[in-house]
Motif scaffolding. Structure first.
Motif, PDB file in Angstrom:
ATOM      1  N   UNK A  75       0.827  -1.205   0.000  1.00  0.00           N
ATOM      2  CA  UNK A  75       0.000   0.000   0.000  1.00  0.00           C
ATOM      3  C   UNK A  75       0.866   1.263   0.000  1.00  0.00           C
ATOM      4  N   UNK A  76       1.950   1.255   0.786  1.00  0.00           N
ATOM      5  CA  UNK A  76       2.856   2.413   0.816  1.00  0.00           C
ATOM      6  C   UNK A  76       3.477   2.662  -0.558  1.00  0.00           C
ATOM      7  N   UNK A  77       3.897   1.589  -1.225  1.00  0.00           N
ATOM      8  CA  UNK A  77       4.525   1.721  -2.537  1.00  0.00           C
ATOM      9  C   UNK A  77       3.523   2.169  -3.599  1.00  0.00           C
ATOM     10  N   UNK A  78       2.299   1.646  -3.523  1.00  0.00           N
ATOM     11  CA  UNK A  78       1.268   2.064  -4.479  1.00  0.00           C
ATOM     12  C   UNK A  78       0.935   3.545  -4.320  1.00  0.00           C
ATOM     13  N   UNK A  79       0.912   4.006  -3.066  1.00  0.00           N
ATOM     14  CA  UNK A  79       0.662   5.434  -2.821  1.00  0.00           C
ATOM     15  C   UNK A  79       1.758   6.287  -3.466  1.00  0.00           C
ATOM     16  N   UNK A  80       3.011   5.861  -3.296  1.00  0.00           N
ATOM     17  CA  UNK A  80       4.123   6.627  -3.849  1.00  0.00           C
ATOM     18  C   UNK A  80       4.096   6.579  -5.378  1.00  0.00           C
ATOM     19  N   UNK A  81       3.766   5.423  -5.940  1.00  0.00           N
ATOM     20  CA  UNK A  81       3.662   5.306  -7.394  1.00  0.00           C
ATOM     21  C   UNK A  81       2.533   6.194  -7.926  1.00  0.00           C
ATOM     22  N   UNK A  82       1.439   6.273  -7.169  1.00  0.00           N
ATOM     23  CA  UNK A  82       0.310   7.108  -7.589  1.00  0.00           C
ATOM     24  C   UNK A  82       0.699   8.588  -7.611  1.00  0.00           C
ATOM     25  N   UNK A  83       1.524   8.986  -6.630  1.00  0.00           N
ATOM     26  CA  UNK A  83       2.012  10.377  -6.621  1.00  0.00           C
ATOM     27  C   UNK A  83       2.777  10.677  -7.916  1.00  0.00           C
ATOM     28  N   UNK A  84       3.644   9.754  -8.316  1.00  0.00           N
ATOM     29  CA  UNK A  84       4.438   9.955  -9.531  1.00  0.00           C
ATOM     30  C   UNK A  84       3.541   9.989 -10.768  1.00  0.00           C
ATOM     31  N   UNK A  85       2.540   9.091 -10.817  1.00  0.00           N
ATOM     32  CA  UNK A  85       1.617   9.072 -11.962  1.00  0.00           C
ATOM     33  C   UNK A  85       0.805  10.362 -12.033  1.00  0.00           C
ATOM     34  N   UNK A  86       0.337  10.826 -10.873  1.00  0.00           N
ATOM     35  CA  UNK A  86      -0.440  12.079 -10.835  1.00  0.00           C
ATOM     36  C   UNK A  86       0.401  13.247 -11.347  1.00  0.00           C
ATOM     37  N   UNK A  87       1.671  13.256 -10.949  1.00  0.00           N
ATOM     38  CA  UNK A  87       2.554  14.347 -11.370  1.00  0.00           C
ATOM     39  C   UNK A  87       2.795  14.300 -12.882  1.00  0.00           C
ATOM     40  N   UNK A  88       2.978  13.101 -13.448  1.00  0.00           N
ATOM     41  CA  UNK A  88       3.144  12.956 -14.897  1.00  0.00           C
ATOM     42  C   UNK A  88       1.943  13.526 -15.646  1.00  0.00           C
ATOM     43  N   UNK A  89       0.743  13.186 -15.146  1.00  0.00           N
ATOM     44  CA  UNK A  89      -0.478  13.666 -15.776  1.00  0.00           C
ATOM     45  C   UNK A  89      -0.579  15.183 -15.683  1.00  0.00           C
ATOM     46  N   UNK A  90      -0.214  15.735 -14.521  1.00  0.00           N
ATOM     47  CA  UNK A  90      -0.302  17.178 -14.317  1.00  0.00           C
ATOM     48  C   UNK A  90       0.667  17.937 -15.216  1.00  0.00           C
ATOM     49  N   UNK A  91       1.866  17.373 -15.399  1.00  0.00           N
ATOM     50  CA  UNK A  91       2.865  18.032 -16.261  1.00  0.00           C
ATOM     51  C   UNK A  91       2.316  18.164 -17.679  1.00  0.00           C
ATOM     52  N   UNK A  92       1.661  17.113 -18.155  1.00  0.00           N
ATOM     53  CA  UNK A  92       1.102  17.153 -19.519  1.00  0.00           C
ATOM     54  C   UNK A  92      -0.021  18.178 -19.616  1.00  0.00           C
ATOM     55  N   UNK A  93      -0.788  18.350 -18.494  1.00  0.00           N
ATOM     56  CA  UNK A  93      -1.888  19.312 -18.520  1.00  0.00           C
ATOM     57  C   UNK A  93      -1.377  20.747 -18.419  1.00  0.00           C
ATOM     58  N   UNK A  94      -0.307  20.978 -17.663  1.00  0.00           N
ATOM     59  CA  UNK A  94       0.162  22.341 -17.386  1.00  0.00           C
ATOM     60  C   UNK A  94       0.983  22.896 -18.543  1.00  0.00           C
ATOM     61  N   UNK A  95       1.989  22.133 -19.001  1.00  0.00           N
ATOM     62  CA  UNK A  95       2.935  22.643 -20.002  1.00  0.00           C
ATOM     63  C   UNK A  95       2.485  22.198 -21.398  1.00  0.00           C
ATOM     64  N   UNK A  96       1.750  23.066 -22.071  1.00  0.00           N
ATOM     65  CA  UNK A  96       1.204  22.711 -23.378  1.00  0.00           C
ATOM     66  C   UNK A  96       1.750  23.608 -24.496  1.00  0.00           C
ATOM     67  N   UNK A  97       1.908  24.919 -24.264  1.00  0.00           N
ATOM     68  CA  UNK A  97       2.294  25.868 -25.304  1.00  0.00           C
ATOM     69  C   UNK A  97       3.801  25.831 -25.498  1.00  0.00           C
TER      70      UNK A  97
END
Length: 838
Positions: free
Chosen positions: A267-289
Motif C-alpha cells: 500500500x505504501x509503494x502504491x501510494x508513492x507510485x500514484x504520486x508519480x503518476x499524478x505528477x506525470x499527468x499534471x505536467x502534460x496538462x500544465x505545459x502545453x504551449x
C-alpha cells in the motif's frame, strides 16, 4: 540525472532486506527530487509581453528528462512490489526486527493438504527470512499455548533445525486464544519484533487485545507484524488489521485463492507510485504551449493546477460509478439483531439448555431423619444421575434422556444454521458497512474532511449501496456532509421516493473532501433541525460514516505561552513526583507487602487457604505470615485474628485480639503448625470470618477457584454485607488459573476491597531499583513491570503517565532552546551584515 537514477536502482538490489519505510526514505519522489516544486526550480521566470503575466519557462529537454525519470521511478516501485510478492514475502510479508517472536495460530488448520501447505509456507519463512535474524522465539496456540522454548534463542544451525522440526509437528487445535499467547510472548523483553500469524477469528474482542497489548508494550520499541493466513472470515481480517493499526504495526493478508490480498508495504509503494503518476499527468496538462523548443505555463496555472486536481480524480472507480441508481425494494422487514432474537433466540425457541433439562432436574435433598437420629442426603439420585451446575450457582441432579438430548442437538444445529445465514446476510453489500437500517426516518452524516481525500470514492460507493438497497422503504431521509463546514443536502427531511434518492446520489457525486472534522456542528444540525420533532416519532436513526476522531476531542492545535523558567520548574516537580512513585513501588514490593499487600484497617482477619494445592507454597507463606504479624499488625497496633481453611475451618481465636508482643508470639506459634490437605471450601471460611465482632476487613489468600459455584459465593456474600459493611481484600497465589483470578477480582470489587497478585515478574524489584539509582533519562529503559494487583497497577499507570509528561516537557525545553538559538543566530548574522556594510 538518468545515469544517477540507474545507479541508484542497481544499488538497491543489494539492499532488498530494508523495510519499505527505510527504502522509501531514499527512493520516495521527494528524496529523489521528483516533485513539481523541484521541476519548477529548474525553470526561468519570464514576463509575457502581451498581457504582462509572469510565466515559467522550461526547456523541452528538462521536462522530457523529468518525465523519463518519473517513469523510471514508477517502474522502480513496481519492481519492489513484484519482489515483495515473491516466495515467503508474498505469504507473510517482509519481517522486521532482529529478535523475533513468532506466534502461530493452529486453530484454523485441518489435516491434509491445507496443513501441509501451511507447514511448507512456514518452513519457507524460516529458510528465507528468520534464519538471518539474531534471536527467535516460537509459539503455537489454539485454546492453549505451546511454546517451543522457554525463552528466545540465538539463531544457529541447531536452533533453526529445532524450529523446522517444530513446524513439521504442528497439529490442529480448537479455539484461537490470542490473548493468552500475547501474555506469554510479551513477557519476553529481549524481543523487538512480534509476528502474529492468524487464520481464524480470535476468541477475544479487538478492544481487549489492543488494550492489553498497548499496556504491555508501553515504553518498549516492539514492532508488530500481523498476518492473516488463508482466511475468508471478514471479522478475522478486520480484527487483525485494526489490531496492527492500534499497535502502529504492519498488516499482511494472504489468500491462496488470490482473494482479499492486502499489505501495508504494498500500500505504501502504491501510494508513492500514484504520486508519480499524478505528477506525470499534471505536467502534460500544465505545459502545453511550446515556443522555440521551450514549454511555457503561467505561474498561477502551475501553482493551482496540481493543488486543484482532486485526488479522487486519480482513484480507481467501481463499475458504473456515476450511473443512475438501481433501486431495490427490500424483501424483508429490517430488524435489529436484538429484536430478531426476541423471536428467533434460544430462549424464544425454548432451546436454552436449562429449559431443556429442567423437567428432569432435581435439587439434592438433605434432611434430618428422627428415627435414625441423623441427617441423610439423597444419595440415590446422585448415583443414578449426573450432577450439573445450575444457572443460579446451585448444583442439580440431572437425569439425561438420550432421545430427548439427541432431538435437542438436531434442533440446536438447525438453529445454528439459521444464525449463520443471518450473519452472512449482515456481512454483505450495504449491511456490511452500515448494518441493518431499521428506522423509518433516517439522517446520514458523511465525513468529507481533507483526510478522507483518498477514500472519497469508497465513501460515495458505500452511500450508493445504502441508497439502492435499504432506503426505498423508509418514510423520510436526509444527508449531511461535514468537513470544517456543515453542508446539508436538503434543509429538512424529504420522502424516500426514487427521484429524491437519485437526486441525493447526484449531489453526493459532487462532494469534495476539504477542511477539518467538525462533527459536533453536524450532529447539532441534525438534532436541532431534522429531529426537532423527535418526541412525535418513535422510529428515528442517525448514521455516521467517518474515519477518525472529531476535532472537538483531539487533533486541535493549541498555542502555548510560557516562560522557560516555568517549564523548568514543572519538569523538576515531575521528576520529584516520579521519584516518589518509584520509591512507593519499591516499598510496596518489599517485606510482607509483596505477598499480602498493605494492611490499612484497624480491625482485620487474615484468611489463609491451606488446601492440598497449597502444599508447595505453605512454608514460604508461613514465613511471610510471620513477617506480616510483626511488620504490619504489631507495628500498627491492629486488632486481628487468623483463620485457616481447607475442607473445614479453624480460627486462631474466637474474636479479634490486640496486637501485643504476647499475642503475636502466640499467633506465630499457631501458624507454624499449618499443613496442607483437602479441598478449598472458601464460602464457609468467609462466613466464619465475617461473623467476628467489630471486623472491618478480611485479607483472603488462596491459589485456586472455590469448590462451589463462584456466582453462588458472590451472591451469598452480597447478602451478608447488606447487614454489615465489610471489605474483602483478595490475594491471588495462582499464576495460571484465569477463572480463579477473575473470581477473586470480582469478590474484591463487589465488596469495595482490593485485588492483589502475589506473583509477578522476577525482576520487578530490580526494575524499581534501577529506576531509583539510574534515573529515567532513557525513555524506553528500564521498562515498567506489568502488575495485575490494584495498588501496583494504578501506581505504575500513574507513573507511566508522569514519565510521558516528563518526556514531553523535556522535548518542549529542547525545542524552545533551539528556537532561541536560531533567533540569536539570525540576529548575529544581521549584525555581521550591518558591521560589514559600515
Amino acid at each position: 540525472m538518468q545515469d544517477l537514477l540507474r545507479v541508484q536502482m542497481k544499488k538497491i538490489q543489494s539492499k532488498k532486506v530494508q523495510t519499505t519505510e527505510e527504502w522509501l526514505r531514499n527512493y520516495s519522489v521527494e528524496s529523489l527530487q521528483l516533485t513539481l516544486k523541484h521541476l519548477i526550480n529548474e525553470g526561468n521566470i519570464i514576463l509575457n509581453s502581451r498581457n504582462g503575466v509572469e510565466e515559467i519557462e522550461l526547456t523541452e529537454e528538462i521536462v522530457t528528462n523529468f518525465e523519463s525519470r518519473l517513469s523510471e521511478v514508477i517502474e522502480l516501485y513496481h519492481q519492489r512490489i513484484q519482489w515483495l510478492l515473491q516466495n515467503s514475502r508474498k505469504v507473510f510479508g517482509l519481517i522486521k526486527g532482529t529478535k523475533v517472536g513468532l506466534m502461530v495460530d493452529v486453530s484454523h488448520m485441518s489435516y491434509g493438504p491445507r496443513l501441509l501447505d501451511f507447514q511448507k509456507d512456514l518452513l519457507c519463512l524460516i529458510d528465507e527470512q528468520l534464519c538471518y535474524k539474531k534471536q527467535l522465539y516460537c509459539l503455537s496456540f489454539s485454546t492453549e499455548i505451546s511454546p517451543l522454548w522457554e525463552s528466545p534463542k540465538n539463531i544457529n544451525v541447531r536452533v533453526l533445525q529445532e524450529a523446522r522440526q517444530w513446524i513439521q509437528q504442528l497439529e490442529p487445535g480448537q479455539g484461537c486464544n490470542l490473548l493468552k499467547a500475547l501474555k506469554d510472548v510479551l513477557t519476553m523483553k529481549e524481543l523487538n519484533s512480534l509476528v502474529l500469524i492468524v487464520g481464524s477469528c480470535p476468541d477475544q474482542t479487538l478492544e481487549t487485545l489492543s488494550d492489553y497489548a498497548q499496556q504491555r508494550m508501553l515504553g518498549r520499541k516492539l514492532q508488530t507484524h500481523a498476518v492473516t493466513y488463508d482466511c475468508s472470515n471478514p471479522a478475522s481480517l478486520a480484527v487483525l488489521k485494526n489490531l496492527a493499526e492500534a499497535l502502529r504495526g504492519c498488516y499482511h493478508c494472504y489468500s491462496s485463492k488470490g482473494e482479499n490480498f492486502d499489505s501495508s508495504d504494498v500500500h505504501l509503494l502504491l501510494q508513492e507510485a500514484q504520486k508519480a503518476k499524478d505528477l506525470l499527468k499534471s505536467i502534460k496538462q500544465i505545459f502545453q504551449r511550446r515556443i522555440g523548443g521551450s514549454l511555457i505555463s503561467r505561474i498561477a496555472d502551475v501553482s493551482t493546477e496540481f493543488a486543484d486536481t482532486a485526488p479522487s480524480s486519480f482513484l480507481p472507480k467501481p463499475p458504473k460509478h456515476k450511473g443512475p441508481l438501481v433501486i431495490q425494494s427490500p424483501c424483508v422487514l429490517a430488524k435489529t439483531s436484538t429484536d430478531w432474537l426476541k423471536t428467533n433466540g434460544l430462549k424464544a425457541k425454548k432451546l436454552n439448555l436449562y429449559q431443556v433439562l429442567a423437567p428432569n432436574a432435581f435439587s439434592p435433598v438433605e434432611e434430618f431423619v428422627p428415627i435414625l437420629k441423623k441427617t441423610v442426603s439423597s444419595t440415590l439420585h446422585e448415583k443414578a444421575m449426573t450432577q450439573f451446575e445450575w444457572y443460579d450457582g446451585t448444583v442439580k441432579n440431572i437425569h439425561v434422556d438420550l432421545p430427548v438430548l439427541y432431538n435437542y442437538q438436531k434442533l440446536l444445529a438447525k438453529t445454528v444454521r439459521i444464525y449463520e445465514k443471518r450473519i452472512d446476510w449482515l456481512s454483505v453489500a450495504s449491511r456490511r458497512i452500515w448494518g441493518s437500517v431499521c428506522e423509518t426516518r433516517v439522517v446520514i452524516l458523511l465525513d468529507i474532511s481533507v483526510t478522507n481525500s483518498t477514500y472519497i470514492i469508497h465513501i460515495q460507493h458505500s452511500l450508493r449501496l445504502l441508497l439502492e438497497e435499504q432506503m426505498s422503504n423508509k418514510d423520510y431521509f436526509n444527508i449531511i456532509a461535514f468537513g470544517s463546514d456543515v453542508v446539508p443536502w436538503q434543509l429538512e427531511l424529504v420522502p424516500s421516493q426514487p427521484e429524491n434518492l437519485e437526486n441525493a446520489w447526484r449531489w453526493v457525486l459532487g462532494l469534495q473532501c476539504k477542511g477539518s472534522r467538525n462533527f459536533m456542528s453536524a450532529l447539532r444540525r441534525a438534532v436541532e433541525v431534522d429531529f426537532k420533532d423527535k418526541d412525535k416519532h418513535k422510529s428515528q436513526g442517525l448514521y455516521l460514516l467517518t474515519t477518525g476522531i472529531p476535532d472537538q476531542e483531539t487533533g486541535v492545535v493549541k498555542h502555548l505561552q510560557f516562560q522557560p523558567k516555568e517549564l523548568e520548574i514543572y519538569t523538576e516537580q515531575l521528576e520529584k513526583l516520579l521519584q516518589r512513585y518509584i520509591e512507593r513501588i519499591q516499598w510496596l514490593l518489599s517485606g510482607s507487602r509483596r505477598l499480602f499487600g498493605t494492611i490499612l484497617e484497624a480491625n482485620v482477619c487474615v484468611v489463609i487457604d491451606t488446601s492440598g494445592s497449597m502444599d508447595p507454597y505453605l512454608p514460604h507463606i508461613m514465613k511471610e505470615l510471620t513477617s506480616l504479624i510483626w511488620e504490619q499488625l504489631r507495628k500498627n497496633e491492629v486488632r486481628f485474628n487468623l483463620l485457616r481453611f481447607a475442607e473445614d475451618t479453624e480460627s486462631w481465636k474466637e474474636c479479634l485480639v490486640e496486637a501485643t508482643d504476647e499475642t503475636c508470639h502466640d499467633a506465630v506459634q499457631w501458624v507454624s503448625k499449618f499443613h496442607a490437605y483437602g479441598n478449598t471450601c472458601i464460602l464457609m471460611a468467609l462466613k466464619k470470618a465475617l461473623s467476628f465482632q467489630g471486623i472491618e476487613a478480611l485479607y483472603v489468600l488462596t491459589d485456586g477457584k472455590p469448590d462451589t459455584s463462584g456466582r453462588l459465593i458472590l451472591k451469598e456474600i452480597e447478602g451478608l454485607r447488606k447487614k454489615q459493611d465489610i471489605k474483602i481484600h483478595t490475594i491471588s497465589f495462582s499464576r495460571t488459573d484465569r477463572r480463579a483470578n477473575e473470581f477473586l477480582k470480582k469478590l474484591a470489587s463487589q465488596t469495595g476491597g482490593r485485588y492483589h497478585r502475589s506473583f509477578g515478574d522476577a525482576d520487578e524489584q530490580l526494575a524499581a531499583h534501577r529506576m531509583l539509582t539510574e534515573g529515567l533519562d532513557d525513555e524506553d529503559d528500564p521498562v515498567f513491570p506489568y502488575f495485575e494487583g490494584d495498588d501496583l497497577k494504578k501506581l505504575t499507570q500513574e507513573a507511566a503517565k508522569a514519565r510521558s509528561f516528563l518526556k514531553q516537557s523535556k522535548s518542549l525545553r529542547t525545542r524552545m532552546f533551539c528556537q532561541v538559538f536560531r533567533l540569536l543566530l539570525k540576529k548575529w548574522n544581521i549584525n555581521q551584515k550591518d558591521d560589514s556594510g559600515f
